[in-house]
Design a protein around this motif. Structure first.
Motif, PDB file in Angstrom:
ATOM      1  N   LEU A   5      -7.704  -2.714  -1.896  1.00 28.37           N
ATOM      2  CA  LEU A   5      -6.590  -2.254  -2.730  1.00 28.37           C
ATOM      3  C   LEU A   5      -6.459  -3.230  -3.900  1.00 28.37           C
ATOM      4  CD1 LEU A   5      -5.948  -1.483   0.341  1.00 28.37           C
ATOM      5  CD2 LEU A   5      -3.569  -1.365  -0.374  1.00 28.37           C
ATOM      6  N   PRO A  98      15.311  -4.493   6.897  1.00 29.27           N
ATOM      7  CA  PRO A  98      14.391  -3.403   7.215  1.00 29.27           C
ATOM      8  C   PRO A  98      13.083  -3.989   7.754  1.00 29.27           C
ATOM      9  CG  PRO A  98      15.441  -3.013   5.101  1.00 29.27           C
ATOM     10  CD  PRO A  98      15.833  -4.392   5.530  1.00 29.27           C
ATOM     11  N   ALA A 118       1.196  -3.855  -1.520  1.00 26.22           N
ATOM     12  CA  ALA A 118       1.259  -2.483  -2.033  1.00 26.22           C
ATOM     13  C   ALA A 118       2.708  -2.027  -2.207  1.00 26.22           C
ATOM     14  CB  ALA A 118       0.506  -1.532  -1.097  1.00 26.22           C
ATOM     15  N   LEU A 119       3.571  -2.373  -1.262  1.00 24.78           N
ATOM     16  CA  LEU A 119       4.977  -1.939  -1.348  1.00 24.78           C
ATOM     17  C   LEU A 119       5.662  -2.533  -2.583  1.00 24.78           C
ATOM     18  CD1 LEU A 119       6.216  -2.162   2.382  1.00 24.78           C
ATOM     19  CD2 LEU A 119       5.471  -0.139   1.116  1.00 24.78           C
ATOM     20  N   TYR A 124       7.891   0.182  -4.594  1.00 24.39           N
ATOM     21  CA  TYR A 124       8.608   0.766  -3.460  1.00 24.39           C
ATOM     22  C   TYR A 124       9.636  -0.213  -2.884  1.00 24.39           C
ATOM     23  CZ  TYR A 124       4.806   4.018  -3.931  1.00 24.39           C
ATOM     24  OH  TYR A 124       3.918   4.913  -4.448  1.00 24.39           O
ATOM     25  N   ARG A 125       9.359  -1.499  -3.037  1.00 23.55           N
ATOM     26  CA  ARG A 125      10.266  -2.560  -2.613  1.00 23.55           C
ATOM     27  C   ARG A 125      10.312  -3.616  -3.726  1.00 23.55           C
ATOM     28  NH1 ARG A 125      13.516  -1.213   1.339  1.00 23.55           N
ATOM     29  NH2 ARG A 125      13.443   0.487  -0.151  1.00 23.55           N
TER      30      ARG A 125
ATOM     31  N   MET B   1      17.661   1.810  -3.869  1.00 29.29           N
ATOM     32  CA  MET B   1      17.590   2.385  -2.513  1.00 29.29           C
ATOM     33  C   MET B   1      17.227   1.307  -1.508  1.00 29.29           C
ATOM     34  SD  MET B   1      16.293   6.172  -2.530  1.00 29.29           S
ATOM     35  CE  MET B   1      16.743   7.385  -3.769  1.00 29.29           C
ATOM     36  N   GLN B   3      16.997   0.989   1.888  1.00 27.54           N
ATOM     37  CA  GLN B   3      16.038   1.137   2.978  1.00 27.54           C
ATOM     38  C   GLN B   3      15.035   2.266   2.725  1.00 27.54           C
ATOM     39  OE1 GLN B   3      19.485   0.156   6.121  1.00 27.54           O
ATOM     40  NE2 GLN B   3      17.676   0.927   7.171  1.00 27.54           N
ATOM     41  N   THR B   4      15.283   3.054   1.675  1.00 26.82           N
ATOM     42  CA  THR B   4      14.463   4.249   1.471  1.00 26.82           C
ATOM     43  C   THR B   4      13.454   4.090   0.341  1.00 26.82           C
ATOM     44  OG1 THR B   4      16.253   5.636   2.308  1.00 26.82           O
ATOM     45  CG2 THR B   4      14.557   6.729   0.993  1.00 26.82           C
ATOM     46  N   LEU B   5      12.226   4.496   0.612  1.00 31.62           N
ATOM     47  CA  LEU B   5      11.166   4.543  -0.388  1.00 31.62           C
ATOM     48  C   LEU B   5      11.084   5.972  -0.908  1.00 31.62           C
ATOM     49  CD1 LEU B   5      10.375   2.315   1.830  1.00 31.62           C
ATOM     50  CD2 LEU B   5       8.046   2.585   0.999  1.00 31.62           C
ATOM     51  N   TYR B   7       8.696   8.680  -2.967  1.00 32.99           N
ATOM     52  CA  TYR B   7       7.301   8.893  -3.342  1.00 32.99           C
ATOM     53  C   TYR B   7       7.247   9.907  -4.477  1.00 32.99           C
ATOM     54  CZ  TYR B   7       6.953   7.079   1.442  1.00 32.99           C
ATOM     55  OH  TYR B   7       7.105   6.343   2.591  1.00 32.99           O
ATOM     56  N   PRO B   8       7.216   9.460  -5.725  1.00 32.15           N
ATOM     57  CA  PRO B   8       7.269  10.414  -6.841  1.00 32.15           C
ATOM     58  C   PRO B   8       6.108  11.407  -6.854  1.00 32.15           C
ATOM     59  CG  PRO B   8       6.873   8.153  -7.630  1.00 32.15           C
ATOM     60  CD  PRO B   8       7.198   8.055  -6.187  1.00 32.15           C
ATOM     61  N   LEU B 115       4.491   3.968   5.612  1.00 30.13           N
ATOM     62  CA  LEU B 115       3.548   3.059   4.954  1.00 30.13           C
ATOM     63  C   LEU B 115       2.383   3.821   4.323  1.00 30.13           C
ATOM     64  CD1 LEU B 115       3.464   0.131   7.540  1.00 30.13           C
ATOM     65  CD2 LEU B 115       4.215  -0.019   5.149  1.00 30.13           C
ATOM     66  N   ALA B 118       3.298   5.391   1.066  1.00 33.61           N
ATOM     67  CA  ALA B 118       3.282   4.475  -0.077  1.00 33.61           C
ATOM     68  C   ALA B 118       1.853   4.194  -0.528  1.00 33.61           C
ATOM     69  CB  ALA B 118       3.992   3.173   0.289  1.00 33.61           C
ATOM     70  N   LEU B 119       0.943   4.024   0.422  1.00 30.34           N
ATOM     71  CA  LEU B 119      -0.449   3.716   0.057  1.00 30.34           C
ATOM     72  C   LEU B 119      -1.076   4.859  -0.738  1.00 30.34           C
ATOM     73  CD1 LEU B 119      -1.868   2.019   3.312  1.00 30.34           C
ATOM     74  CD2 LEU B 119      -1.040   0.914   1.227  1.00 30.34           C
ATOM     75  N   ASP B 121       0.725   7.518  -2.238  1.00 26.98           N
ATOM     76  CA  ASP B 121       1.544   7.805  -3.425  1.00 26.98           C
ATOM     77  C   ASP B 121       1.237   6.827  -4.550  1.00 26.98           C
ATOM     78  OD1 ASP B 121       3.975   9.318  -4.520  1.00 26.98           O
ATOM     79  OD2 ASP B 121       4.592   7.233  -4.795  1.00 26.98           O
ATOM     80  N   GLY B 122       1.069   5.563  -4.203  1.00 24.18           N
ATOM     81  CA  GLY B 122       0.828   4.534  -5.212  1.00 24.18           C
ATOM     82  C   GLY B 122      -0.607   4.471  -5.709  1.00 24.18           C
ATOM     83  N   TYR B 124      -3.182   3.572  -3.952  1.00 23.28           N
ATOM     84  CA  TYR B 124      -3.951   2.506  -3.307  1.00 23.28           C
ATOM     85  C   TYR B 124      -5.010   3.064  -2.364  1.00 23.28           C
ATOM     86  CZ  TYR B 124      -0.064  -0.105  -5.180  1.00 23.28           C
ATOM     87  OH  TYR B 124       0.874  -0.623  -6.040  1.00 23.28           O
TER      88      TYR B 124
END
Lengths: 334, 334
Positions: A5, A98, A118-119, A124-125, B1, B3-5, B7-8, B115, B118-119, B121-122, B124
């Motif tokens: 990545l 979290p 990555a997050l 995302y974070r 946000m 605790q929430t991610l 994903y656009p 997770l 995110a990998l 969506d981003g 990665y």
């Protein structure tokens, strides 16, 4: 990039912290740890609770050094060697953040950095802590023998480090300790090692596999890194890795390959092949190698965690011990 | 946000697969599973190897349904209930894909989706499989009693499902089974439950916590979801969740709250409070709920995994059983 990545935004290492036990404190890296605890129970009733407290303290200290309150922490990626990762789970309960529970055996903190990278990189974070812990007393009695037995240990045995390390990543752009540029996932690699006292041999093939994948994916060569840092191969596993890389046509310069486990104890400390455990690479990375990037002693490091998927159940059923390795590339924030 | 991610790019659920045991196959959802295995050993020597084989088969079938060769799989996010997640580790070894070992107890497949989302969506990873497994025989003897003992089970006990489920996410834009829009991380929540046969009570507070966080972070209300699906609270945990949400001023419509564990067996199957285990929500999501999004029977689902951080070690040391819950929001790919 098949296994690697790339993090275009290069998440920053904002802070790191490591707490180690007395034996680790008496070793060559003892002066690097933020704290050395003399009481292996850390005031708790059991070794398992002590390991959890070790983990909690390292994470809390890392947050403090990074100027982040626990309630502002957006993710805690964390794991350890105990069944059901109870050291991490109870630390996560105490911290209230979290929580993402991981299991990559001794490579867990690097697995956490790959995912946490990555997050944060992807937005995302805003921040996350990547952490791992181990404790000699909890690991030995879970994986091998009751400590009271006083078993003799073969020369290939490694000593599970009593240590915890934590790394705070964030998305801020101001100058930090280091930047994370790449993370390489590992595959489960099995060379049919079945001896629970020969972990270096079980893990070295996985490290070679991930290292080759990293170099292939990034087009880099070993010389692109000031140091290649491995987690806890120990002296024997480190030699095997040098051999394996030579066989694969990518020889490593021995002087630039440093193993955290092989560096953790003095020869007189009777730890045979060296240190091991999730806390080994986590604490040495946090307290020894990240500061080298922060103060300019190193420009770029490749850190390879090394995990042995050892299980008493599968071992007693005659299964071998597969290895697993993750890598992260870190550079100075210049 | 907090605790929430989000994903656009809304990663697509390209395929899913579930394989279950004979008892699960005889239950109300039996017709949904891709395969039902009658031999609880799956031709292996031990139950642990059987669970690993169950996991491997579900992942391989998911890849096949998604038209992906194993060598094109860019990440396998995977976990189970066994110490050192050996079912997943050995499945990972057999498949050879880049492996990410997770431990979120019975919520693991949802942790994997958060997770993996995110990998992908981003950017990665172009694709990943999120999977989890459990096996009645491996879990019961590890966590509770030898099966040979034939222990009587209290009414609050749940039955660990023999099942594995796998979900393939990818970054392609052509019409898929479903889209992943949000993932919500969970915190470790502890209501001081200490009874290993009362998992629903240990997990329900964590589910309530994550559900409230999800609704707060996204500004959504329960009515925005056609169904709210929980992992393995069982009948008792489901009732507790309804109570907790009422107390928090966010009452749920009972008819739109479905628990996978409570749905898995018929009353005559003598499974008391319902099914549990990592494979419960993984297999029911893969074979029952994702198809509902795929064929238009549902427009939007919220799936909450529920995990109890049960450990024989910490339980024997008098510790309580903390809960953990992750959520993912899924919508039809219209």
């Amino acid at each position: 990039m098949r296994q690697t990545l790339t993090y275009p935004n290069r998440p920053r290492v904002r802070a790191s912290a490591a707490i180690a036990g007395a034996k680790e404190g008496a070793g060559p890296l003892g002066g690097d740890f933020d704290q050395v605890v003399q009481d292996e129970l850390l005031g708790q009733d059991t070794w398992e609770q002590a390991e959890s407290e070790l983990s909690r303290r390292a994470i809390a200290l890392c947050l403090k050094k990074g100027g982040l309150t626990p309630s502002a922490l957006e993710a805690l990626l964390c794991g350890d060697l105990l069944n059901q990762i109870i050291a991490s789970g109870f630390a996560g309960r105490a911290l209230g953040a979290p929580f993402l529970g991981l299991y990559g055996a001794c490579s867990t903190v690097v697995e956490a950095l790959v995912l946490g990278g990555a997050l944060v990189d992807g937005g995302y974070r805003a921040n996350c802590v990547c952490a791992a812990s181990s404790h000699f007393c909890t690991a030995e009695r879970q994986y091998r023998f009751p400590l009271e037995l006083g078993n003799q240990r073969p020369p290939s045995a490694q000593w599970t480090a009593t240590a915890a390390g934590a790394v705070l990543l964030d998305a801020r752009r101001d100058k930090a300790m280091a930047r994370l540029t790449h993370g390489t996932l590992g595959r489960v690699v099995d060379y049919q090692i079945a001896d629970a006292n020969h972990m270096g041999a079980a893990m070295a093939p996985a490290v070679a596999d991930t290292l080759c994948a990293h170099l292939r994916d990034t087009g880099r060569s070993p010389a692109d890194y000031g140091l290649i840092v491995t987690g806890d191969l120990g002296c024997i596993g480190r030699d095997i890795l040098l051999e394996l890389m030579k066989e694969r046509g990518v020889p490593l310069e021995p002087g630039r390959l440093v193993d955290c486990g092989a560096s953790l104890y003095n020869k007189e400390q009777d730890c045979h092949a060296g240190g091991s455990g999730c806390g080994c690479v986590a604490s040495v990375l946090a307290s020894h190698f990240l500061p080298m990037l922060a103060d300019g002693r190193a420009a770029r490091l490749l850190v390879l965690g090394s995990g042995a998927m050892l299980s008493t159940t599968s071992s007693q059923q005659g299964q071998s011990i597969p290895g697993l390795s993750y890598a992260v590339a870190l550079e100075a924030d210049t």
